[in-house]
Enzyme design. Structure first.
Site, PDB file in Angstrom:
ATOM      1  N   ARG A 154       1.064  -1.225   0.068  1.00 14.61           N
ATOM      2  CA  ARG A 154       0.133   0.151  -0.251  1.00 14.61           C
ATOM      3  C   ARG A 154       0.853   1.437  -0.331  1.00 14.61           C
ATOM      4  NH1 ARG A 154      -2.883   4.476  -0.484  1.00 14.61           N
ATOM      5  NH2 ARG A 154      -3.945   5.318   1.032  1.00 14.61           N
ATOM      6  N   HIS A 213       1.108   6.940   2.160  1.00 17.12           N
ATOM      7  CA  HIS A 213       0.438   7.723   2.117  1.00 17.12           C
ATOM      8  C   HIS A 213       0.464   8.874   2.977  1.00 17.12           C
ATOM      9  CE1 HIS A 213      -1.386   4.744   2.850  1.00 17.12           C
ATOM     10  NE2 HIS A 213      -2.747   5.247   3.544  1.00 17.12           N
ATOM     11  N   HIS A 249      -3.023  11.216   4.931  1.00 14.58           N
ATOM     12  CA  HIS A 249      -4.890  11.880   5.110  1.00 14.58           C
ATOM     13  C   HIS A 249      -4.811  12.685   6.384  1.00 14.58           C
ATOM     14  CE1 HIS A 249      -5.027   8.238   7.585  1.00 14.58           C
ATOM     15  NE2 HIS A 249      -5.299   7.333   6.276  1.00 14.58           N
ATOM     16  N   GLU A 302      -6.138   7.442  11.586  1.00 15.40           N
ATOM     17  CA  GLU A 302      -5.891   5.685  11.410  1.00 15.40           C
ATOM     18  C   GLU A 302      -6.370   4.942  11.956  1.00 15.40           C
ATOM     19  OE1 GLU A 302      -3.662   3.042   8.228  1.00 15.40           O
ATOM     20  OE2 GLU A 302      -4.442   4.565   7.283  1.00 15.40           O
ATOM     21  N   HIS A 358       2.809   7.047   6.283  1.00 11.12           N
ATOM     22  CA  HIS A 358       3.106   5.372   6.338  1.00 11.12           C
ATOM     23  C   HIS A 358       2.216   4.471   4.972  1.00 11.12           C
ATOM     24  CE1 HIS A 358      -1.410   6.572   7.154  1.00 11.12           C
ATOM     25  NE2 HIS A 358      -1.838   5.146   6.634  1.00 11.12           N
ATOM     26  N   GLU A 416     -10.736   6.138   0.591  1.00 11.12           N
ATOM     27  CA  GLU A 416      -9.590   5.661   0.021  1.00 11.12           C
ATOM     28  C   GLU A 416      -9.403   6.506  -1.757  1.00 11.12           C
ATOM     29  OE1 GLU A 416      -7.275   2.573   0.904  1.00 11.12           O
ATOM     30  OE2 GLU A 416      -7.301   3.928   3.161  1.00 11.12           O
TER      31      GLU A 416
END
Length: 383
Positions: A172, A175, A177, A181, A220, A242
């Protein structure tokens, strides 16, 4: 074959559907009229339709507790019932349509609700199985993610959830945000990597049953182990998506190369091969075992010899280290490493602990020194 009924809400009373255009291939297999005629307008006083419906009604069997008083609200198990019925005590009634049998089995308290229920409350549940699963990029089945946010459940204003699967060794992308999380690992294992606002890094391996927490704004990434991994993510924003995270690939893609070159103090050409789209979830490939970059010497059993022990590593067991060998040697007090020399290799020593006397020789002279732990010594090859 599929049969459905379609309703259209006209934008004005003057709206009318255009007459259907049928090809010759369709018309040759069709009959009857698609449009109504006055002859089928109600009212219908005949009982023929009612009798037909009653004769075709499915048989039914009530489950345990279904005839108990409705206000007791006892659990009803519809999971094995062929035709669930909307009956609880004297409330509800029989179900003849059978349109939503599978959902009725899953939701007995909605279909045959307790007598204590009154009025209406906003929907507060959502099966992830109804969420669209977004695939990773680049092919090779790298993984997928599906989510629930306010689009699916408007009442969930404070939190949203994502179910994500990474294929073996898939990533993944790095990224960040604006939501916090939480994560819970369902199965498999993964390596997480974090860079915080102070430029500090953190790496850890997680497995089934473990948690992680990434504060908002902290970049992360997640890499699946060879077993793959699936995990649940919970975010502190109900409208989190997402599809709207900040990706490092897009950071490079959306900035002019001149800006990138100045920022990283390098040449513009160094950015010629950056990805031309977001990576999101992608396969990075797995290094074959014969190209492993590490060797766990600590796990190798030492060979015991008179006067000490030795561990030897060379390209036969560590192929990546071509033209390179190493030995971890322990010499007991008073013992000696036998006189030797190399015709095709240099030798470089580092003393981890203790003190030793080292002697080197040539046709012209002998050199004798003593070195403590922390010292190093080189022996050039003899041609």
């Amino acid at each position: 074959m599929v049969t459905l009924i379609l309703f259209v809400l006209a934008i004005s009373q003057a709206w009318a559907a255009p007459a259907p255009q049928q090809s010759s291939a369709v018309s040759s297999y069709s009959s009857g009229d698609a449009y109504p005629t006055p002859s089928v307008l109600g009212p219908e006083t005949s009982n023929a339709a009612t009798s037909l419906a009653a004769s075709s009604a499915p048989t039914h069997t009530l489950v345990p507790n279904q005839q108990a008083p409705a206000k007791e609200g006892l659990f009803l198990d519809f999971s094995e019932t062929e035709y669930p019925q909307a009956i609880r005590g004297e409330n509800g009634g029989f179900n003849f349509s059978d349109f939503s049998r599978d959902y009725d089995r899953l939701n007995s308290d909605l279909f045959a609700r307790p007598g204590t229920d009154a009025g209406s409350v906003p929907n507060s549940k959502w099966p992830m199985g109804l969420s669209s699963a977004r695939s990773g990029s680049g092919g090779g089945n790298p993984g997928w993610a599906r989510q629930q946010n306010t689009n699916e459940m408007p009442i969930a204003q404070a939190m949203a959830g994502v179910d994500m699967r990474l294929a073996p060794n898939a990533h993944r992308e790095l990224h960040w945000h604006s939501a916090n999380e939480w994560a819970y690992v369902f199965n498999g294992s993964a390596r997480i990597a974090v860079v915080n606002e102070e430029g500090q890094t953190y790496v850890d391996d997680v497995e089934a049953g473990d948690l992680w927490f990434f504060p908002a704004g902290v970049p992360h990434s997640i890499q699946a182990s060879p077993a793959g991994v699936e995990f649940l993510l919970v975010f502190s924003q109900g409208d989190f998506s997402e599809d709207a995270t900040d990706l490092v690939s897009e950071l490079f893609l959306r900035n002019p190369k001149e800006v990138l070159a100045k920022n990283f103090q390098t040449d513009i050409s160094d950015f010629d091969d950056i990805p031309q789209g977001e990576l999101y979830i992608f396969n990075a490939g797995m290094v074959p075992e014969n190209r492993s970059y590490t060797y766990h010497l600590s796990r190798q059993e030492a060979m015991q010899v008179p006067g000490g022990s030795v561990k030897v590593v060379d390209p036969t067991v560590f192929p990546m280290a071509r033209n390179f060998s190493a030995a971890l040697i322990t010499i007991e007090p008073g013992a000696m490493r036998e006189i030797h020399w190399h015709l095709s290799s240099d030798e470089w020593n580092f003393f981890l602990s203790g003190r030793a006397r080292l002697t080197s020789f040539s046709a012209r002279r002998e050199w004798d020194i003593r070195l403590p732990g922390g010292g190093c010594r080189v022996y050039p090859r003899r041609e």
